[in-house]
Design an enzyme around this catalytic site. Sequence first.
Site, PDB file in Angstrom:
ATOM      1  N   GLU A 229      10.571  -4.605   0.619  1.00 13.49           N
ATOM      2  CA  GLU A 229       9.995  -5.274   1.798  1.00 13.49           C
ATOM      3  C   GLU A 229      10.060  -6.797   1.651  1.00 13.49           C
ATOM      4  O   GLU A 229      10.365  -7.510   2.611  1.00 13.49           O
ATOM      5  CB  GLU A 229       8.543  -4.823   1.994  1.00 13.49           C
ATOM      6  CG  GLU A 229       8.426  -3.386   2.472  1.00 13.49           C
ATOM      7  CD  GLU A 229       7.005  -2.850   2.491  1.00 13.49           C
ATOM      8  OE1 GLU A 229       6.769  -1.870   3.196  1.00 13.49           O
ATOM      9  OE2 GLU A 229       6.130  -3.415   1.806  1.00 13.49           O
TER      10      GLU A 229
ATOM     11  N   GLY B  61       0.829  -1.216   0.000  1.00 15.06           N
ATOM     12  CA  GLY B  61       0.000   0.000   0.000  1.00 15.06           C
ATOM     13  C   GLY B  61       0.856   1.256   0.000  1.00 15.06           C
ATOM     14  O   GLY B  61       0.472   2.287  -0.549  1.00 15.06           O
TER      15      GLY B  61
HETATM   16  C1  5RP Z   1       4.177  -0.414   2.451  1.00 19.23           C
HETATM   17  C2  5RP Z   1       3.401  -1.464   3.138  1.00 19.23           C
HETATM   18  C3  5RP Z   1       2.811  -1.118   4.471  1.00 19.23           C
HETATM   19  O1  5RP Z   1       3.341  -1.979   5.415  1.00 19.23           O
HETATM   20  C4  5RP Z   1       1.330  -1.270   4.408  1.00 19.23           C
HETATM   21  O2  5RP Z   1       0.838  -0.449   3.374  1.00 19.23           O
HETATM   22  C5  5RP Z   1       0.667  -0.886   5.734  1.00 19.23           C
HETATM   23  O3  5RP Z   1       0.829   0.485   5.954  1.00 19.23           O
HETATM   24  P1  5RP Z   1       0.296   1.199   7.258  1.00 19.23           P
HETATM   25  O4  5RP Z   1       1.079   0.670   8.398  1.00 19.23           O
HETATM   26  O5  5RP Z   1       0.547   2.667   7.002  1.00 19.23           O
HETATM   27  O6  5RP Z   1      -1.184   0.905   7.386  1.00 19.23           O
HETATM   28  O7  5RP Z   1       3.240  -2.558   2.679  1.00 19.23           O
HETATM   29  O8  5RP Z   1       4.562  -0.824   1.172  1.00 19.23           O
END
Ligand code: 5RP
Length: 262
Positions: A111, A104
């Site tokens: 990652e 997201g």
């Molecule tokens: C980034 C990610 C994040 O871990 C995921 O989007 C969750 O984000 P948040 O902790 O802001 O809810 O995968 O690439």
Amino acid sequence: MTSELSPIDKAKFVSAKRAAQFVESGMRVGLGTGSTAAWLVRCLGEMVRDNGLRIKGVPTSTRTATLAREVGIEVVSLDEAKWLDITIDGADEFDGQLNLIKGGGGALLQEKIVATASDQMIVIADVGKEVETLGAFPLPVEVIPFGWQTTQALVEETLVSMDVLGRDSTLRMNGEVPFITDEGNHIIDLHVKRIGNARQLALVLNQMPGVVENGLFIDICDRVVVGYGDGKVEVRDISEGTIATERLDFVESDNLFADLTD
Ligand code: 5RP
């Protein structure tokens, strides 16, 4: 200040704070990206400053690298660290088998590389990220810019034979221009709604020319630390189920809660 935090932010904070307890001096630690991971980085920074914690952190994005340095964590590259003791990162969705949708925040490639190069991966998340079946959150797929529209069309066509409910996709934007990842790629978000066979979809997507990586993390996560808005946290282990439930106190600290931008 914590009194100004929303219940979701409190949930993210307590999951990060609990997960920080898994980090010990001498560890090489993968540092995730996103708002929950930012809490973790701040908690670890506080432990470095106040408790003498000594760690080497491998960030999964330039954003996380900047924050980690700001809070006093020693930052090294993955190639310098070679292998990690632990990675702690957020997620967009997790299911009962601790399979995930991530990306997201657009950092899924680093990652996944970092999490895979770790003895254990711990996900930190508020309880709203828990799903029975993955797929309501649009699945991010990182593609190289060359021919991205052709790649997108091919991906949509491939979805016809996959166990999914939708096959629309959108190029992720950053305002008026396409979003660019740390590796200079684009992200196509797949609005599949429900993924019946996540393992199959992950494998098929990664075989397509132009696709660099997808946001399905299958059999990578070992534990999820689930946070609730009232301060409750649950640690769920892939092999043992829920292994602990506790309640964390919010301790107000100017250093930890000031200027959180991620
Ligand atoms: C980034 C990610 C994040 O871990 C995921 O989007 C969750 O984000 P948040 O902790 O802001 O809810 O995968 O690439």
